[in-house]
Structure formats: structure tokens, C-alpha cells
Design an enzyme around this catalytic site. Structure first.
Site, PDB file in Angstrom:
ATOM      1  CB  SER A 165      -0.952  -0.023   1.199  1.00  0.00           C
ATOM      2  OG  SER A 165      -1.750  -1.177   1.163  1.00  0.00           O
ATOM      3  NE  ARG A 180       6.804  10.646  -3.314  1.00  0.00           N
ATOM      4  CZ  ARG A 180       5.844  10.784  -4.238  1.00  0.00           C
ATOM      5  NH1 ARG A 180       4.620  10.355  -3.984  1.00  0.00           N
ATOM      6  NH2 ARG A 180       6.097  11.340  -5.389  1.00  0.00           N
ATOM      7  CG  ASP A 219      -4.642   0.080   0.441  1.00  0.00           C
ATOM      8  OD1 ASP A 219      -4.315   0.646  -0.617  1.00  0.00           O
ATOM      9  OD2 ASP A 219      -4.592   0.645   1.540  1.00  0.00           O
TER      10      ASP A 219
END
Length: 499
Positions: A165, A180, A219
Site C-alpha cells: 500500500s 517513495r 489496497d
């Protein structure tokens, strides 16, 4: 001036200042129009440029997921799923029954603090931990899967979907490099590396070669696929078209939708043509809408938003939409405003200096959105629930006037969140013309996350904002917000099934 008059003057000054603060959090219908138009513009830019996948890019990432279809509920099989979130890691076995239902077994583990907070943590430390928990789950829940097949003498292969996620530059269904870190982690040597390879390597190191990570998802995509699989169990009057958006409104926020492959110009033309030739017309796009308007050209901004972003958040200058919408930041916005009001001697004057304030009030991210939820609906004459909530969560006594001010702030902070949450939903519906696909057509949006599921009134405020947006009252009535359960587990399993 009597003491009573002095107290009333102090109370009046506080409430007047809070009224001015609340004005800064109001989102007008005109602002919704402006933000929706700009979101559509950013979607188009993100679909056309690979620059938005760069770690330093301020644009909307619009990441192709390589998921080119939607389940219909008839799929079946037993698959594994792993889910790395902001604070927990979950390993699941998912049995798809083929009738819109499924059975899941899982092991959920809190990620050790040393992996989240300490410096010098490596990719090997993190993914080694994930592999150990995966082995613990199989040993406890499915020891039979670790035994050799009597006929072949070998352990049967197991397909796994991996829900990751965090922003990923995905190059295929089973590979993607971390752009990132956002919430939780700060492990520099993972950035730019293929997270499937890192996980697969550690699985092999712990003797789990039989597991093949065949699908990488997040997710949000998982929530969308899970809703597509189960939505056949939803009975609603009127004609319901297919689900069009999957979204998360919890500790973070994000959304995905199906885009025409011919519009995804960031994909090589040869790949687009090959997919279309195979009869695949659409691909799921992970918008990463938490990064909407990182340049702050249109997003409403207060000095408290800036302070949180620059001084307290792990990624200054990024995920600025998320920092105004998600549950992780709602309490922090309130806490920052309260500390500011104290510094201006407008409330909590029993504490003469900042250092004397309760430690929890001085500590970033100690005020949880669950506390705000209780304050939101406190309708007692003395705001007793608000009083108790602050005593329990922050060890902070308050006066009635302060509690009134706090409740006003809570309500305007969360209303801004819900109104902003409507912007990407309206933008996607307009860009895809989802509401115009059928005569009397209606749409479903699969939602997950603690804020949209549990925060009092959040869905109602979001729906009201949709009616004020370019979607309008008629469009809002055709939108069905559905809570999609176990999206990250079931969705990852569904990805693995078709990999």
C-alpha cells in the site's frame, strides 16, 4: 470589570477566533467545481506522462496496475495473499467459492516499532520479517501445504498476491519499484527497488520456495476487485451498472478505476496495441490521489496544514490531499490548532507555558480520529463525552466554553475532509461518463477504511458534497457507496488467480 464579565469576555474572544478559523475550512460549491476540473486535468496529464512516477514528481501518479479485467463472482480456488499496510502485516489464505462468497484465514501482526522508527533499517530487515510471519502463518494454519505431495514427492506450488500500500511504479502484474514511502516506514534502500523481488528473495531464504508472488497490487485496487467479486450479493432496486471506483478513506486515502487502454499513453504504444489485440479494452489505474495538487495550486490551505506538512509529516511537500482528508491527519489538525490557540492565550490557560501542557497534547499524532468521532456527535448540554474523551486521550481538563470551541473545530475539520473526498469521485465519474453508460444507469463505488465506515456522518457529508459538485443532485442519487470488506486480502488473491 467583575470576574463574571472577565470570564465572559475571555469566552467571547475564544469563540470569535474559532469562528474565524472555521471560515478557513469551508469548501464552497464553486471550490468543488474548481477542484474537480483540476483533478480531471491532472488525471489526463498523469495518463500521458511517466514523469509522474518519479519520486520527486508533484503530479498525480496515475499508475497502470496491469489488471485488465474485473471478477464477476464466479471465480474459485485457494490462494495466498500478503498485505503490508502502515502499521500491520497480514498473511491470508483465501478460498473463493465461486458464488460471490469466500472464506478467509489470516494472521495479522503489528509491525515492530524498530522497523518503523529506528534509523539504519534495511530492506532485508523488513522483508525478512515479512517472510518469517508468512512461514508462521503456514505452520499454524496450513501445515499440510508445507508437506510434499505423496504422488510427486514435491511440495505443491502456491500462488500469492502481494498488497503493497505504497506508491509503486508498476511495470507488470508481478513487478514494481517503490516510488517513495508514505505512512509508517522510512527505509531509504528500498526506494527504487522491485518489492516483489525483495519479498521473493526472503521467502526463499526462509525455505518457502514453493510460494510464488505472481501479482502485486495495492489496497485500493484490492478493494475494487473484492467489491466486484462480492457485489452480486447486493440487491438494490433499479438497474445497477458495474462497479466503477474502488477507494480508501482510512488512515490514508486513495482510489482506482478502469480506464480505456487507448487513453493510457504512458504505456508503450506496442504494449497498448498488443493488449487491445488480445481483446482487453480497459486497465485499472491506481490514481494515488493522496498526491493530488502537491503544488497547492487549488487545494485549500491553512497555516496549520503547512505546519503539519513541514514540521511533523514524514514526507514534506507530498501527499498534500491526503493530509487534509485522511484519518491519520484529522486529529493532528485539531491538535495543532489547539496548541496555537494556547500560545495566543485563548484557551487552556491553566497551563502558563507550552512546556507545561500535557505531554500528549504536545506530541504530534497523539490525538486519534476516534476521539474526534465521539466529539462530533456529542449532543449533551455540557458536552460530557467531549470532556471525558479529552481527559482519557490527552489527560486534558477543559471548560464548557473550550469544549464548545473544540466541537466546532472538529466538525469543520471533518466536513472539509468529506467535501474534499468527493472531488476525486466526482472527477472520475465525469471523466469516464460512468453515469451516462446506460439509460437509468446507476453506479457502485467500493469503499474501505475506518473513516468512511465508522466516522459518524462522513458518508452523509460526502454525499452532500457530491450533490453540490458538478455531478449534481441527479447524479448523486445514482451513486451507491458500498463498504467492501477484506479488500486487500481478497483483492490480492483475485489478482493472483488470473496471473
Amino acid at each position: 470589570m467583575s470576574f463574571d464579565e472577565l470570564h465572559k469576555a475571555t469566552e467571547k474572544a475564544l469563540l470569535e477566533e474559532v469562528d474565524q478559523i472555521c471560515e478557513q475550512f469551508i469548501i464552497t460549491p464553486e471550490k468543488l467545481d474548481e477542484l474537480t476540473a483540476y483533478f480531471i486535468e491532472q488525471m489526463e496529464l498523469g495518463l500521458n506522462s511517466n514523469e509522474t512516477n518519479n519520486a520527486e514528481s508533484k503530479g498525480l501518479p496515475m499508475i497502470p496496475t496491469f489488471v485488465t479485467g474485473k471478477p464477476n463472482g464466479t471465480e474459485n480456488g485457494v490462494l495466498l495473499a500478503a498485505d503490508l499496510g502502515g502499521s500491520h502485516f497480514r498473511v491470508c489464505s483465501v478460498t473463493l467459492n465461486g458464488d460471490h462468497t469466500y472464506h478467509m484465514e489470516q494472521l495479522k501482526s503489528k509491525i515492530p516499532e524498530e522497523l518503523l522508527e529506528e534509523t539504519g533499517v534495511s530492506s532485508e530487515d523488513l522483508f525478512g520479517y515479512l517472510a518469517r510471519r508468512t512461514k508462521a502463518f503456514l505452520t499454524r494454519n496450513h501445515p499440510e501445504l508445507l508437506k510434499p505431495n505423496p504422488e510427486s514427492g514435491k511440495i505443491n506450488g502456491l500462488k500469492m498476491g502481494f498488497t503493497f500500500s505504497y506508491p509503486i511504479a508498476q511495470t507488470s502484474l508481478n513487478s514494481g519499484k517503490l516510488i517513495r514511502w508514505t505512512k509508517g516506514f522510512n527505509i531509504p534502500d528500498t526506494v527504487g527497488k522491485d518489492v516483489v523481488e525483495l519479498y521473493q528473495e526472503q521467502l526463499s531464504n526462509y525455505g518457502l520456495d514453493m510460494i510464488k508472488v505472481v501479482a502485486l497490487t495495492n489496497d485500493t485496487t484490492g478493494t475494487f476487485l473484492s467489491h466486484c467479486y462480492t457485489c452480486g450479493t447486493t440487491i438494490t432496486s433499479g438497474e445497477i451498472s458495474e462497479p466503477v471506483i474502488g477507494c480508501i478513506f482510512g488512515s490514508g486515502t486513495n482510489g482506482c478505476y478502469m480506464e480505456n487502454i487507448e487513453n493510457i499513453h504512458k504505456l508503450p504504444k506496442g504494449l497498448r496495441d498488443a493488449l487491445i489485440k488480445q481483446g482487453k479494452e480497459k486497465m485499472c489505474i491506481n490514481t494515488e490521489w493522496g498526491s493530488f495538487d502537491n503544488e497547492l495550486k487549488h487545494l485549500p490551505t491553512t497555516k496549520w496544514d503547512d505546519e503539519i506538512d513541514q514540521e511533523f509529516s514524514p514526507n514534506p511537500g507530498f501527499h498534500l490531499f491526503e493530509k487534509r482528508v485522511s484519518g491519520m491527519y484529522l486529529g493532528e489538525i485539531l491538535r495543532t490548532i489547539l496548541v496555537d490557540l494556547h500560545s495566543r492565550k485563548l484557551l487552556l490557560q491553566q497551563y502558563r507555558t507550552h512546556d507545561q501542557l500535557p505531554h500528549r497534547l504536545k506530541t504530534p499524532f497523539q490525538l486519534q480520529s476516534e476521539v474526534l468521532a465521539r466529539i462530533e456527535i456529542d449532543d449533551s448540554s455540557t458536552l460530557r463525552e467531549t470532556e471525558l474523551s479529552f481527559l482519557q486521550s490527552l489527560r486534558l481538563p477543559t471548560t464548557l466554553a473550550e469544549r464548545k470551541a473544540i466541537q466546532n473545530l472538529v466538525r469543520v475539520i471533518t466536513r472539509r475532509s468529506a467535501y474534499l473526498a468527493s472531488v476525486p469521485i466526482a472527477a472520475i465519474l465525469i471523466k469516464t461518463n460512468a453515469l451516462g453508460q446506460r439509460y437509468h444507469g446507476e453506479v457502485e463505488i467500493g469503499c474501505d477504511g475506518s473513516v468512511i465506515e465508522y466516522y459518524p456522518g462522513f458518508r452523509s457529508m460526502l454525499r452532500h458534497a457530491l450533490s453540490l459538485s458538478p455531478v449534481g443532485y441527479d447524479g448523486e442519487r445514482k451513486i451507491h457507496l458500498r463498504i467492501a470488506k477484506d479488500g486487500s486480502g481478497v483483492g490480492a488473491a483475485l489478482c493472483a488467480l488470473v496471473a
